[in-house]
Motif scaffolding. Structure first.
Motif, short mmCIF file in Angstrom:
data_model
loop_
_atom_site.label_atom_id
_atom_site.label_comp_id
_atom_site.label_asym_id
_atom_site.label_seq_id
_atom_site.Cartn_x
_atom_site.Cartn_y
_atom_site.Cartn_z
N ASP A 73 0.85 -1.19 0.00
CA ASP A 73 0.00 0.00 0.00
C ASP A 73 0.89 1.24 0.00
O ASP A 73 1.53 1.56 0.99
CB ASP A 73 -0.91 -0.03 1.22
CG ASP A 73 -1.94 1.07 1.20
OD1 ASP A 73 -2.04 1.78 0.18
OD2 ASP A 73 -2.65 1.22 2.21
N LYS A 74 0.94 1.92 -1.14
CA LYS A 74 1.81 3.09 -1.27
C LYS A 74 1.40 4.20 -0.30
O LYS A 74 2.24 4.92 0.22
CB LYS A 74 1.79 3.62 -2.71
CG LYS A 74 2.26 2.62 -3.74
CD LYS A 74 3.72 2.27 -3.53
CE LYS A 74 4.15 1.28 -4.61
NZ LYS A 74 5.41 0.66 -4.33
N LEU A 75 0.09 4.32 -0.06
CA LEU A 75 -0.38 5.35 0.87
C LEU A 75 0.13 5.07 2.29
O LEU A 75 0.60 5.98 2.97
CB LEU A 75 -1.90 5.43 0.84
CG LEU A 75 -2.54 6.48 1.75
CD1 LEU A 75 -2.08 7.87 1.32
CD2 LEU A 75 -4.04 6.37 1.71
N ALA A 76 0.06 3.81 2.71
CA ALA A 76 0.53 3.45 4.05
C ALA A 76 2.03 3.69 4.18
O ALA A 76 2.51 4.07 5.24
CB ALA A 76 0.21 2.00 4.35
N GLN A 77 2.78 3.48 3.09
CA GLN A 77 4.22 3.70 3.13
C GLN A 77 4.55 5.17 3.29
O GLN A 77 5.53 5.52 3.94
CB GLN A 77 4.87 3.17 1.85
CG GLN A 77 4.93 1.68 1.78
CD GLN A 77 5.60 1.21 0.50
OE1 GLN A 77 6.27 1.96 -0.18
NE2 GLN A 77 5.41 -0.05 0.17
N THR A 78 3.75 6.03 2.70
CA THR A 78 4.06 7.46 2.76
C THR A 78 3.50 8.13 4.01
O THR A 78 4.13 9.00 4.57
CB THR A 78 3.53 8.18 1.51
OG1 THR A 78 2.14 7.95 1.39
CG2 THR A 78 4.25 7.71 0.27
N VAL A 79 2.30 7.72 4.45
CA VAL A 79 1.67 8.35 5.60
C VAL A 79 2.36 7.94 6.90
O VAL A 79 2.67 8.78 7.74
CB VAL A 79 0.16 8.01 5.66
CG1 VAL A 79 -0.46 8.49 6.95
CG2 VAL A 79 -0.55 8.60 4.47
N ASN A 80 2.57 6.64 7.07
CA ASN A 80 3.19 6.15 8.31
C ASN A 80 4.18 5.03 7.97
O ASN A 80 3.88 3.85 8.15
CB ASN A 80 2.11 5.65 9.26
CG ASN A 80 2.61 5.49 10.67
OD1 ASN A 80 3.81 5.52 10.91
ND2 ASN A 80 1.69 5.30 11.59
N PRO A 81 5.36 5.39 7.47
CA PRO A 81 6.31 4.36 7.02
C PRO A 81 6.81 3.47 8.15
O PRO A 81 7.07 2.28 7.94
CB PRO A 81 7.44 5.15 6.40
CG PRO A 81 7.33 6.52 6.96
CD PRO A 81 5.89 6.73 7.28
N ARG A 83 5.18 2.38 10.81
CA ARG A 83 4.17 1.35 11.08
C ARG A 83 4.13 0.32 9.94
O ARG A 83 3.99 -0.87 10.19
CB ARG A 83 2.81 1.99 11.27
CG ARG A 83 1.76 0.99 11.65
CD ARG A 83 0.46 1.65 11.96
NE ARG A 83 -0.48 0.64 12.39
CZ ARG A 83 -1.60 0.91 12.97
NH1 ARG A 83 -1.94 2.15 13.23
NH2 ARG A 83 -2.42 -0.05 13.32
#
Length: 124
Positions: A73-81, A83
């Motif tokens: 999930d690219k969004l998860a990588q950028t928002v909270n890397p 976690r």
């Protein structure tokens, strides 16, 4: 669940394996007694190593999907890397624990049968 596998089932498998490979008959007999414990689920009857290996295999399939099959999930990588990486590391750790547990209990199952066949041939 993971603490039970990592600190209970896997060490128990290592102890059973060590007893089985000791070459000392009384210890091997203790190991065989543990490995011959039967578990019945409905009409399905399994030995302890078969049950643990089957359970580990099922969980291994899910963990393999989480490690290799799930899209990043690219969004998860950028928002909270942090976690994201912690979750990925935890999944990989669990995958390796399951690999070890699966190989260990399948080895116990197979080696106990080989020793039993060897003793049966000696008696003939």
């Amino acid at each position: 669940m993971w603490s039970i596998i990592a600190f209970g089932i896997a060490p128990a498998g290592m102890v059973v394996w060590a007893l089985l490979m000791s070459g000392f008959k009384p210890l091997q007999n203790i190991s065989r007694a543990v490995l011959n414990v039967s578990i019945a689920i409905g009409t399905l009857k399994l030995t302890l190593p078969m049950f643990i290996a089957l359970f580990s295999l099922i969980v291994w399939v899910f963990e393999s999907y989480k490690v290799f099959g799930a899209s990043d999930d690219k969004l998860a990588q950028t928002v909270n890397p942090d976690r994201f990486h912690a979750s990925k590391w935890r999944s990989e750790r669990n995958w390796w624990i399951l690999n070890f547990n699966l190989v260990l209990w399948l080895t116990n199952w197979r080696v106990s049968h080989l020793f039993a066949a060897k003793e049966k041939d000696k008696k003939k």
